[in-house]
Design a protein around this motif. Structure first.
Motif, PDB file in Angstrom:
ATOM      1  N   ASP A  17       0.735  -1.367  -0.176  1.00  0.00           N
ATOM      2  CA  ASP A  17      -0.168   0.190   0.164  1.00  0.00           C
ATOM      3  C   ASP A  17       0.716   1.455  -0.160  1.00  0.00           C
ATOM      4  N   THR A  18       1.276   0.920   0.744  1.00  0.00           N
ATOM      5  CA  THR A  18       3.231   2.600   0.652  1.00  0.00           C
ATOM      6  C   THR A  18       3.472   3.067  -0.371  1.00  0.00           C
ATOM      7  N   ILE A  19       3.655   1.459  -1.080  1.00  0.00           N
ATOM      8  CA  ILE A  19       4.535   1.606  -1.834  1.00  0.00           C
ATOM      9  C   ILE A  19       3.585   2.245  -3.257  1.00  0.00           C
ATOM     10  N   LEU A  20       2.300   1.847  -3.425  1.00  0.00           N
ATOM     11  CA  LEU A  20       0.831   1.625  -4.652  1.00  0.00           C
ATOM     12  C   LEU A  20       0.656   3.761  -4.139  1.00  0.00           C
ATOM     13  N   GLN A  21       0.905   4.284  -2.874  1.00  0.00           N
ATOM     14  CA  GLN A  21       0.504   5.214  -2.100  1.00  0.00           C
ATOM     15  C   GLN A  21       1.764   6.495  -3.316  1.00  0.00           C
ATOM     16  N   ASP A  22       3.452   5.792  -3.380  1.00  0.00           N
ATOM     17  CA  ASP A  22       3.953   6.513  -3.833  1.00  0.00           C
ATOM     18  C   ASP A  22       3.868   6.908  -5.193  1.00  0.00           C
ATOM     19  N   TYR A  23       3.487   5.312  -6.164  1.00  0.00           N
ATOM     20  CA  TYR A  23       3.272   5.737  -7.465  1.00  0.00           C
ATOM     21  C   TYR A  23       2.133   6.650  -7.906  1.00  0.00           C
ATOM     22  N   ALA A  24       1.127   6.052  -7.166  1.00  0.00           N
ATOM     23  CA  ALA A  24       0.226   6.666  -7.208  1.00  0.00           C
ATOM     24  C   ALA A  24       0.256   8.119  -7.674  1.00  0.00           C
ATOM     25  N   TYR A  25       1.065   9.193  -6.274  1.00  0.00           N
ATOM     26  CA  TYR A  25       0.848  10.070  -6.429  1.00  0.00           C
ATOM     27  C   TYR A  25       1.722  10.615  -7.348  1.00  0.00           C
ATOM     28  N   ARG A  26       3.089   9.924  -7.930  1.00  0.00           N
ATOM     29  CA  ARG A  26       3.790  10.526  -9.393  1.00  0.00           C
ATOM     30  C   ARG A  26       2.691  10.544 -10.400  1.00  0.00           C
ATOM     31  N   ALA A  27       1.970  10.299 -10.634  1.00  0.00           N
ATOM     32  CA  ALA A  27       1.278  10.563 -11.425  1.00  0.00           C
ATOM     33  C   ALA A  27       0.296  11.767 -11.514  1.00  0.00           C
ATOM     34  N   PHE A  28       0.080  13.022  -9.952  1.00  0.00           N
ATOM     35  CA  PHE A  28       0.045  13.896 -10.367  1.00  0.00           C
ATOM     36  C   PHE A  28       1.129  14.791 -11.114  1.00  0.00           C
ATOM     37  N   VAL A  29       1.596  15.266 -11.693  1.00  0.00           N
ATOM     38  CA  VAL A  29       2.494  16.794 -12.379  1.00  0.00           C
ATOM     39  C   VAL A  29       1.880  17.502 -11.920  1.00  0.00           C
ATOM     40  N   TYR A  30       1.036  18.509 -13.160  1.00  0.00           N
ATOM     41  CA  TYR A  30       0.134  18.987 -12.412  1.00  0.00           C
ATOM     42  C   TYR A  30      -1.326  18.947 -12.142  1.00  0.00           C
ATOM     43  N   PRO A  31      -1.197  18.061 -11.047  1.00  0.00           N
ATOM     44  CA  PRO A  31      -3.010  17.872 -11.467  1.00  0.00           C
ATOM     45  C   PRO A  31      -4.562  18.456 -11.110  1.00  0.00           C
ATOM     46  N   ARG A  32      -4.945  18.224 -11.572  1.00  0.00           N
ATOM     47  CA  ARG A  32      -5.816  19.203 -11.913  1.00  0.00           C
ATOM     48  C   ARG A  32      -7.348  18.095 -11.092  1.00  0.00           C
ATOM     49  N   THR A  33      -8.293  19.166 -10.343  1.00  0.00           N
ATOM     50  CA  THR A  33      -9.063  18.358  -9.235  1.00  0.00           C
ATOM     51  C   THR A  33      -9.804  17.713 -10.152  1.00  0.00           C
ATOM     52  N   GLY A  34     -10.193  16.776  -9.656  1.00  0.00           N
ATOM     53  CA  GLY A  34     -11.515  16.071  -9.911  1.00  0.00           C
ATOM     54  C   GLY A  34     -10.911  15.473 -11.255  1.00  0.00           C
ATOM     55  N   GLU A  35      -9.777  15.709 -11.418  1.00  0.00           N
ATOM     56  CA  GLU A  35      -9.675  14.743 -12.659  1.00  0.00           C
ATOM     57  C   GLU A  35      -8.942  13.085 -12.284  1.00  0.00           C
ATOM     58  N   VAL A  36      -9.346  11.728 -12.813  1.00  0.00           N
ATOM     59  CA  VAL A  36      -8.706  10.377 -13.135  1.00  0.00           C
ATOM     60  C   VAL A  36      -7.727  10.632 -13.676  1.00  0.00           C
ATOM     61  N   TYR A  37      -6.598  10.362 -12.856  1.00  0.00           N
ATOM     62  CA  TYR A  37      -5.125   9.552 -13.441  1.00  0.00           C
ATOM     63  C   TYR A  37      -4.972   8.394 -13.129  1.00  0.00           C
ATOM     64  N   ARG A  38      -4.797   7.789 -14.068  1.00  0.00           N
ATOM     65  CA  ARG A  38      -4.010   6.771 -14.351  1.00  0.00           C
ATOM     66  C   ARG A  38      -2.569   6.181 -13.981  1.00  0.00           C
ATOM     67  N   ALA A  39      -1.857   5.310 -13.151  1.00  0.00           N
ATOM     68  CA  ALA A  39      -0.542   6.008 -12.743  1.00  0.00           C
ATOM     69  C   ALA A  39       0.224   4.217 -13.335  1.00  0.00           C
ATOM     70  N   ASN A  40       1.245   5.020 -13.219  1.00  0.00           N
ATOM     71  CA  ASN A  40       1.994   3.239 -13.067  1.00  0.00           C
ATOM     72  C   ASN A  40       2.545   2.691 -12.438  1.00  0.00           C
ATOM     73  N   VAL A  41       2.616   1.688 -12.020  1.00  0.00           N
ATOM     74  CA  VAL A  41       3.368   0.941 -11.161  1.00  0.00           C
ATOM     75  C   VAL A  41       4.465  -0.001 -11.832  1.00  0.00           C
ATOM     76  N   PRO A  42       5.657  -0.390 -10.336  1.00  0.00           N
ATOM     77  CA  PRO A  42       6.952  -0.742 -10.533  1.00  0.00           C
ATOM     78  C   PRO A  42       7.103  -2.018 -10.933  1.00  0.00           C
ATOM     79  N   SER A  43       8.030  -2.326 -12.189  1.00  0.00           N
ATOM     80  CA  SER A  43       7.543  -3.711 -13.328  1.00  0.00           C
ATOM     81  C   SER A  43       8.047  -4.354 -12.299  1.00  0.00           C
ATOM     82  N   ASN A  44       8.264  -4.958 -10.842  1.00  0.00           N
ATOM     83  CA  ASN A  44       7.663  -6.167 -10.489  1.00  0.00           C
ATOM     84  C   ASN A  44       6.465  -6.523  -9.990  1.00  0.00           C
ATOM     85  N   LEU A  45       5.567  -5.688 -10.384  1.00  0.00           N
ATOM     86  CA  LEU A  45       4.225  -5.212  -9.991  1.00  0.00           C
ATOM     87  C   LEU A  45       3.645  -5.063 -10.659  1.00  0.00           C
ATOM     88  N   SER A  46       3.614  -5.507 -12.217  1.00  0.00           N
ATOM     89  CA  SER A  46       3.229  -5.869 -13.508  1.00  0.00           C
ATOM     90  C   SER A  46       2.060  -6.589 -13.261  1.00  0.00           C
TER      91      SER A  46
END
Ligand SMILES: *[C@@H]1O[C@H](CO)[C@@H](O)[C@H](O)[C@H]1NC(C)=O
Ligand SMILES: *[C@@H]1O[C@H](CO)[C@@H](O)[C@H](O)[C@H]1NC(C)=O
Ligand SMILES: *[C@@H]1O[C@H](CO)[C@@H](O)[C@H](O)[C@H]1NC(C)=O
Ligand SMILES: *[C@@H]1O[C@H](CO)[C@@H](O)[C@H](O)[C@H]1NC(C)=O
Ligand SMILES: *[C@@H]1O[C@H](CO)[C@@H](O)[C@H](O)[C@H]1NC(C)=O
Length: 306
Positions: A35-64
């Motif tokens: 869960d900690t790793i996934l929170q980290d990777y989810a937040y990496r999808a926020f570059v200039y996040p727009r409120t209310g917009e859903v972003y798909r995030a990448n996961v590390p390759s060992n969790l594909s």
């Protein structure tokens, strides 16, 4: 010597019970660190996040195989407007997070083919992937190791999950909604009108069917959970029994050492007493280069037989 043999036995016994403790402790840890790793990777999808917009995030390759998405919201708008749907989750108006934060992120996890690697319910087989819903403080989008916020839906209007393809299951099957809590426990509940699960907090969710109902035909998701890596209530008991067993062994071992010390001291005393009483002192003689104790008398003299 006895002592060495005893030590060996104790170490051997501890070796048997320890791996069980370690493998299970690791399991809740690994679930939490996922869960900690996934929170980290989810937040990496926020570059200039727009409120209310859903972003798909990448996961590390060992969790594909795991899919991850994230949305940033204001607490106020979550409460007053609600967010109609977030993948399988329907989030009604009136949901709040505790403790209060100004901006929050909702993280959606779909563990896909990793579901039964991380989760299991004894006697049941998953018929959907395990999905997760978590809320975090999103004031700082580079923060990691964030604690989950509690998601509190209004009592009249729960969050609900609609899984695809549940209508394929016949009514006779013993089908349950499973909620895995972050402490490693889980709860089973009936489906609402045969297709929905209700959610009263954050965590992981799935639908599972009594394994014996599935026995004749292979399960839709084809997931027969391996037994070794599971974090279940069963294992909590094993750990409790294992730890108290280990402690008991250590205590018994310490008592044994104490007894051994006292016994050997007592024996030495008795020997010395006996020696001083009998007054028998072995004399020493030089044999070759060594001084060796030898007996003065030969008590049984050899007699030649005729
Ligand atoms: C995946 O790899 C990362 C390093 O790239 C490591 O930190 C993480 O623990 C690994 N996760 C799993 C589940 O093996
Ligand atoms: C899940 O599938 C991906 C490919 O989609 C694969 O790389 C990964 O090893 C699989 N995970 C498990 C636990 O089988
Ligand atoms: C599964 O079903 C079998 C037979 O219908 C029943 O005996 C068993 O108790 C059920 N298992 C669970 C975990 O409910
Ligand atoms: C949320 O994060 C911000 C920025 O890091 C911090 O100032 C605030 O105290 C956090 N709120 C809570 C409830 O932790
Ligand atoms: C946000 O989090 C990052 C990483 O933990 C930290 O370095 C930074 O100082 C934080 N910023 C604020 C404004 O709290």
């Amino acid at each position: 010597m006895d002592l060495i043999r005893w030590c060996a036995a104790v170490i051997w016994f501890l070796g048997i019970i320890m791996p069980e403790i370690r493998s299970n402790a690791k399991s809740l840890d690994s679930v939490r660190s996922l869960d900690t790793i996934l929170q980290d990777y989810a937040y990496r999808a926020f570059v200039y996040p727009r409120t209310g917009e859903v972003y798909r995030a990448n996961v590390p390759s060992n969790l594909s195989g795991i899919s991850l998405s994230v949305v940033r919201l204001r607490s106020g708008s979550l409460r007053t407007r609600g967010m109609y749907s977030f993948n399988e989750f329907d989030i009604p108006q009136g949901v709040i997070v505790v403790p209060y934060v100004i901006r929050l992120a909702m993280v959606y996890q779909n563990l896909g083919n990793w579901s039964s690697v991380y989760y299991a319910v004894p006697g049941y087989t998953f018929v959907t992937p395990v999905i997760g819903l978590f809320a975090y403080n999103a004031s700082n989008i580079s923060a990691t190791n964030l604690p989950e916020l509690n998601l509190v839906p209004p009592s009249t209007n729960p969050i609900s999950i609609k899984f695809d393809g549940l209508n394929l299951l016949s009514d006779e099957n013993d089908v349950k909604c499973v909620h895995f809590h972050v402490d490693g426990s889980y709860t089973l509940e009936d489906l609402i009108s045969g297709e929905r699960c209700t959610v009263n907090g954050h965590g992981h969710f799935s639908v599972a069917v009594n394994s014996s109902d599935l026995a004749p035909s292979p399960s839709p998701s084809n997931e027969s959970p391996p037994v070794a890596k599971k974090w279940t209530e069963n294992h909590v008991w094993k750990i409790i029994v294992g730890v108290s067993g280990g402690v008991l062994v250590v205590i018994i071992f310490l008592f044994f050492i104490l007894w051994l010390l006292r016994y050997s001291r007592g024996r030495k005393m008795r020997k010395m007493l006996k020696r001083s009483e009998s007054g028998e002192e072995l004399s020493r003689q030089r044999i070759g280069n060594a001084q060796l104790p030898v007996a003065n008398m030969v008590r049984t003299r050899p007699v030649l037989e005729n």
